[in-house]
Write a protein that holds these residues in place. Structure first.
Motif, mmCIF file in Angstrom:
data_model
loop_
_atom_site.group_PDB
_atom_site.id
_atom_site.type_symbol
_atom_site.label_atom_id
_atom_site.label_comp_id
_atom_site.label_asym_id
_atom_site.label_seq_id
_atom_site.Cartn_x
_atom_site.Cartn_y
_atom_site.Cartn_z
ATOM 1 N N PRO A 97 -9.221 -10.000 1.499
ATOM 2 C CA PRO A 97 -8.178 -9.272 2.320
ATOM 3 C C PRO A 97 -8.774 -9.314 3.844
ATOM 4 O O PRO A 97 -10.004 -9.405 3.967
ATOM 5 C CB PRO A 97 -8.300 -8.011 1.687
ATOM 6 C CG PRO A 97 -9.605 -7.547 1.371
ATOM 7 C CD PRO A 97 -10.366 -8.679 0.965
ATOM 8 N N SER A 98 -7.841 -9.116 4.867
ATOM 9 C CA SER A 98 -8.174 -8.984 6.066
ATOM 10 C C SER A 98 -7.574 -7.381 6.238
ATOM 11 O O SER A 98 -7.234 -6.636 5.444
ATOM 12 C CB SER A 98 -7.504 -9.789 6.994
ATOM 13 O OG SER A 98 -6.020 -9.836 7.045
ATOM 14 N N TYR A 99 -7.566 -7.038 7.525
ATOM 15 C CA TYR A 99 -7.110 -5.611 8.036
ATOM 16 C C TYR A 99 -5.751 -5.222 7.754
ATOM 17 O O TYR A 99 -5.609 -4.011 7.616
ATOM 18 C CB TYR A 99 -7.674 -5.468 9.457
ATOM 19 C CG TYR A 99 -6.983 -6.182 10.530
ATOM 20 C CD1 TYR A 99 -5.500 -5.738 11.066
ATOM 21 C CD2 TYR A 99 -7.380 -7.320 10.748
ATOM 22 C CE1 TYR A 99 -4.898 -6.385 11.774
ATOM 23 C CE2 TYR A 99 -6.578 -8.058 11.828
ATOM 24 C CZ TYR A 99 -5.287 -7.687 12.062
ATOM 25 O OH TYR A 99 -4.649 -8.381 13.205
ATOM 26 N N ARG A 100 -4.795 -5.930 7.589
ATOM 27 C CA ARG A 100 -3.632 -5.875 7.592
ATOM 28 C C ARG A 100 -3.303 -5.618 5.961
ATOM 29 O O ARG A 100 -2.102 -5.635 5.448
ATOM 30 C CB ARG A 100 -2.731 -6.358 8.245
ATOM 31 C CG ARG A 100 -1.137 -5.908 8.286
ATOM 32 C CD ARG A 100 -0.191 -6.679 9.210
ATOM 33 N NE ARG A 100 -0.657 -6.787 10.549
ATOM 34 C CZ ARG A 100 -0.614 -5.937 11.317
ATOM 35 N NH1 ARG A 100 -0.223 -4.751 11.230
ATOM 36 N NH2 ARG A 100 -1.155 -6.161 12.624
ATOM 37 N N ASP A 101 -4.152 -5.859 4.934
ATOM 38 C CA ASP A 101 -3.971 -6.116 3.677
ATOM 39 C C ASP A 101 -4.195 -4.732 2.596
ATOM 40 O O ASP A 101 -4.477 -5.305 1.518
ATOM 41 C CB ASP A 101 -4.475 -7.461 3.148
ATOM 42 C CG ASP A 101 -4.321 -8.558 4.165
ATOM 43 O OD1 ASP A 101 -2.933 -8.810 4.427
ATOM 44 O OD2 ASP A 101 -5.006 -9.200 4.445
ATOM 45 N N SER A 102 -3.910 -3.730 3.298
ATOM 46 C CA SER A 102 -4.275 -2.738 2.364
ATOM 47 C C SER A 102 -3.555 -2.486 1.191
ATOM 48 O O SER A 102 -3.826 -2.162 0.045
ATOM 49 C CB SER A 102 -4.118 -1.404 3.014
ATOM 50 O OG SER A 102 -5.079 -1.153 4.164
ATOM 51 N N VAL A 103 -2.168 -2.872 1.199
ATOM 52 C CA VAL A 103 -1.270 -2.876 0.138
ATOM 53 C C VAL A 103 -1.766 -3.769 -0.918
ATOM 54 O O VAL A 103 -1.599 -3.658 -2.074
ATOM 55 C CB VAL A 103 0.217 -3.332 0.772
ATOM 56 C CG1 VAL A 103 0.907 -3.515 -0.556
ATOM 57 C CG2 VAL A 103 0.599 -1.949 1.266
ATOM 58 N N ALA A 104 -2.167 -4.967 -0.550
ATOM 59 C CA ALA A 104 -2.646 -6.120 -1.534
ATOM 60 C C ALA A 104 -3.905 -5.420 -2.083
ATOM 61 O O ALA A 104 -4.074 -5.699 -3.302
ATOM 62 C CB ALA A 104 -3.087 -7.326 -0.866
ATOM 63 N N MET A 105 -4.733 -4.692 -1.419
ATOM 64 C CA MET A 105 -5.978 -4.062 -2.187
ATOM 65 C C MET A 105 -5.648 -3.023 -3.227
ATOM 66 O O MET A 105 -6.031 -3.037 -4.219
ATOM 67 C CB MET A 105 -6.878 -3.503 -0.980
ATOM 68 C CG MET A 105 -7.548 -4.699 -0.269
ATOM 69 S SD MET A 105 -8.219 -4.078 1.196
ATOM 70 C CE MET A 105 -9.283 -2.882 0.898
ATOM 71 N N VAL A 106 -4.583 -2.331 -2.840
ATOM 72 C CA VAL A 106 -4.214 -1.276 -3.817
ATOM 73 C C VAL A 106 -3.651 -2.008 -5.040
ATOM 74 O O VAL A 106 -3.843 -1.562 -6.039
ATOM 75 C CB VAL A 106 -3.093 -0.333 -3.052
ATOM 76 C CG1 VAL A 106 -2.586 0.663 -4.057
ATOM 77 C CG2 VAL A 106 -3.704 0.365 -2.098
ATOM 78 N N THR A 107 -2.655 -2.863 -4.724
ATOM 79 C CA THR A 107 -1.979 -3.727 -5.556
ATOM 80 C C THR A 107 -3.202 -4.259 -6.681
ATOM 81 O O THR A 107 -3.037 -4.375 -8.004
ATOM 82 C CB THR A 107 -1.014 -4.743 -5.403
ATOM 83 O OG1 THR A 107 -0.263 -4.007 -4.584
ATOM 84 C CG2 THR A 107 -0.442 -5.392 -6.622
ATOM 85 N N HIS A 108 -4.384 -4.686 -6.115
ATOM 86 C CA HIS A 108 -5.298 -5.259 -6.975
ATOM 87 C C HIS A 108 -6.240 -4.307 -7.493
ATOM 88 O O HIS A 108 -7.196 -4.783 -8.514
ATOM 89 C CB HIS A 108 -6.275 -5.936 -6.090
ATOM 90 C CG HIS A 108 -7.138 -6.942 -6.483
ATOM 91 N ND1 HIS A 108 -7.028 -8.042 -7.251
ATOM 92 C CD2 HIS A 108 -8.703 -7.133 -6.290
ATOM 93 C CE1 HIS A 108 -7.733 -8.810 -7.826
ATOM 94 N NE2 HIS A 108 -9.050 -8.051 -7.140
ATOM 95 N N GLY A 109 -5.864 -3.021 -7.465
ATOM 96 C CA GLY A 109 -6.912 -2.305 -8.230
ATOM 97 C C GLY A 109 -7.659 -1.165 -7.446
ATOM 98 O O GLY A 109 -8.263 -0.306 -8.062
ATOM 99 N N VAL A 110 -7.922 -1.672 -6.091
ATOM 100 C CA VAL A 110 -9.013 -0.770 -5.564
ATOM 101 C C VAL A 110 -8.408 0.635 -5.241
ATOM 102 O O VAL A 110 -7.232 0.796 -4.695
ATOM 103 C CB VAL A 110 -9.035 -1.504 -3.840
ATOM 104 C CG1 VAL A 110 -9.910 -0.488 -3.224
ATOM 105 C CG2 VAL A 110 -9.647 -2.859 -4.352
ATOM 106 N N ASP A 111 -9.387 1.471 -5.236
ATOM 107 C CA ASP A 111 -8.915 2.826 -4.980
ATOM 108 C C ASP A 111 -8.291 3.304 -3.548
ATOM 109 O O ASP A 111 -8.865 2.689 -2.686
ATOM 110 C CB ASP A 111 -10.154 3.850 -5.233
ATOM 111 C CG ASP A 111 -9.946 5.357 -4.882
ATOM 112 O OD1 ASP A 111 -9.797 5.681 -3.649
ATOM 113 O OD2 ASP A 111 -9.756 6.278 -5.799
ATOM 114 N N PRO A 112 -7.072 3.627 -3.674
ATOM 115 C CA PRO A 112 -6.345 3.844 -2.270
ATOM 116 C C PRO A 112 -6.960 4.797 -1.285
ATOM 117 O O PRO A 112 -6.919 4.156 0.018
ATOM 118 C CB PRO A 112 -5.029 4.681 -2.849
ATOM 119 C CG PRO A 112 -4.838 4.447 -4.254
ATOM 120 C CD PRO A 112 -6.107 4.305 -4.578
#
Length: 365
Positions: A97-112
């Motif tokens: 991911p890049s810096y605007r991809d927090s939603v992608a990370m949360v969807t991927h399972g990373v702790d919010p």
């Protein structure tokens, strides 16, 4: 010995200038000759993830205004591109991911909360990349692209069935790092899909001031890659195209560029003033093409969801927002010793000496 030119790979076809669309902005199915929409269960999961992602965006933006985050680059309006791409990954694949991809990370399972560590000025990436199969969130544009090529190249040499999804914006394609990553990925035939979220603006620079190509997907052909142009506000289409591109990459078809045409509704960050460079009418145009409204209309029309299930999705989003808000309400307990962890597999003697020296100094404090 007869000379042969090794540059004999088949020329990839030009991507269509008309983006792949499976659901129109009114929530009606749109037939396509090459791609079909996922089954209803996947469509429902795409919508649920977008609902949670939007609520997360809203909560993170509020935390930035309250001073709990130093900055937050919202992806409101781009949820379909991020969610559609991430949910196409297999359990073995990696996300870059890049810096605007927090939603992608949360969807991927990373702790919010760990997802937001970067925007708090905390140490390292804030989460264990190996645990989530998610590389550190990058701020410099396109640096994650070369990392993904290296990881998949190494994995293939070790006989591991691993692909990677790189998330980048239109502005990142203007960087030299992107060129190097595209070139090496194609030459080494690594299983990487570069998902370009073309949200029309690299901060205040419009995409037509960055590229004269018919679409950013057309750039793929010059590197010997496949290119796909997709409606980035159609989660069904993004999911179908990225899943197809990943499958081809795993089967030896090589890397691909997928351009998802979308829009950043919110400012570049909470410190931006977008009214200085874009018209309100432009924002309104794209707001009418809201990816969440589009998917909800489809699911309601086909009786996949009802009011009750949609309320559950909203509650799921609120639970995530509440947990983030509560966990970030208190003061952090900082451990200076953590500066030395997760830096080297085998700690060099000089660094170990510094660690012991700091520990002794802190005892005196």
């Amino acid at each position: 010995m007869k000379y042969t030119d090794e540059r004999s790979r088949p020329v990839p076809p030009l991507p269509s200038q008309e983006p792949v669309r499976l659901v129109d902005r009114h929530g009606r199915r749109h037939e396509h000759s090459s791609f079909t929409a996922p089954d209803p269960a996947v469509l429902a999961e795409l919508h649920r993830a977008m609902v949670i992602g939007r609520r997360f965006n809203q909560q993170a933006s509020t935390l930035a205004r309250q001073g709990r985050l130093a900055v937050y680059p919202s992806s409101m309006g781009q949820e379909a591109s991020q969610v559609g791409g991430v949910l196409a990954l297999s359990e073995r694949d990696w996300l870059f991911p890049s810096y605007r991809d927090s939603v992608a990370m949360v969807t991927h399972g990373v702790d919010p909360v760990e997802t937001l560590t970067l925007f708090r000025g905390d140490w390292h990436s804030g989460y264990n990349p190996h645990r989530y199969r998610c590389a550190p969130q990058c701020t410099p544009l396109a640096t994650n692209a070369s990392h993904a090529v290296g990881l998949t190249y190494a994995a293939r040499r070790k006989g591991r069935d691993v692909a990677a999804l790189v998330l980048m914006g239109d502005g990142a394609t203007s960087e030299g790092d992107a060129h190097e990553a595209y070139n090496f990925a194609a030459v080494w035939n690594t299983p990487v899909v570069f998902l370009i979220q073309n949200n029309h603006w690299a901060i205040s620079v419009p995409v037509h001031r960055q590229s004269a190509a018919p679409t950013l997907a057309h750039k793929a052909v010059g590197y010997g890659m496949r290119g796909y142009n997709v409606d980035g506000n159609d989660a069904a289409a993004v999911h179908a195209v990225v899943k197809h591109a990943l499958a081809e990459a795993r089967d030896g078809g090589g890397p691909a560029i997928v351009e998802a045409l979308t829009y950043r509704i919110d400012p570049h960050t909470n410190s931006d003033a977008p009214q200085r460079y874009r018209d309100a009418a432009e924002v309104e145009y794209w707001a009418e093409r809201d990816p969440l409204a589009r998917m909800e209309a489809l699911l309601r029309n086909e009786q996949v969801v009802d009011d009750g299930l949609l309320e559950i999705y909203e509650r799921d989003g609120e639970k995530v927002a509440t947990a983030v808000r509560e966990r970030m309400a208190g003061e952090d307990k900082l451990d200076p010793g953590s500066l030395f962890t997760d830096v080297y597999a085998a700690v060099p003697p000089a660094l170990e000496q510094q660690r012991r020296g700091l520990a002794e100094e802190l005892k005196g404090v």
